[in-house]
Design an enzyme around this catalytic site. Structure first.
Site, mmCIF file in Angstrom:
data_model
loop_
_atom_site.group_PDB
_atom_site.id
_atom_site.type_symbol
_atom_site.label_atom_id
_atom_site.label_comp_id
_atom_site.label_asym_id
_atom_site.label_seq_id
_atom_site.Cartn_x
_atom_site.Cartn_y
_atom_site.Cartn_z
ATOM 1 N N CYS A 198 0.846 -1.200 0.000
ATOM 2 C CA CYS A 198 0.000 0.000 0.000
ATOM 3 C C CYS A 198 0.884 1.254 0.000
ATOM 4 C CB CYS A 198 -0.905 -0.038 1.226
ATOM 5 S SG CYS A 198 -1.703 1.513 1.646
ATOM 6 N N CYS A 225 0.331 3.733 2.779
ATOM 7 C CA CYS A 225 0.792 3.141 4.042
ATOM 8 C C CYS A 225 2.296 3.342 4.210
ATOM 9 C CB CYS A 225 0.489 1.643 4.084
ATOM 10 S SG CYS A 225 -1.255 1.206 4.023
#
Length: 104
Positions: free
Chosen positions: A30, A33
């Site tokens: 991600c 992230c």
């Protein structure tokens, strides 16, 4: 300091904690992230009384499912083992600190 938790350690590390815990639900694939990594580290350093933990949703699927984590990153703030707030998506350090302080 940020601690890594798993499905098996979540109850002990988060729900049984008598303080304020920030849980970062994330995954290594991600992009946002990964961008949050230095922000999470900075927040952890700025708020020494805050326990900060990360749970990799790719490796641990039980707890994210239980908490309805649908998007990444999702930050969930717990106080005395109870969820008090949730933030989805990237956030800068200042905004994240204000959000945590407003809820803890």
């Amino acid at each position: 300091m940020v601690k890594i938790v798993s499905d098996s350690s979540f109850v002990e590390e988060v729900l049984q904690n008598s303080g304020v815990v920030l849980v970062d639900f994330w995954a290594p694939w991600c992009g946002p992230c990964v961008q949050m990594l230095p922000v999470i580290d900075a927040v952890s350093s700025s708020l020494p009384d805050l326990k900060v933990v990360k749970l990799d949703v790719q490796e641990n699927q039980e707890i994210p499912s239980e908490y309805g984590i649908m998007a990444l990153p999702t930050l969930v703030l717990f106080k005395n083992g109870v969820e008090v707030g949730r933030h989805v998506g990237f956030s800068d350090e200042r905004s994240l600190l204000e959000w945590i302080k407003s809820l803890s």
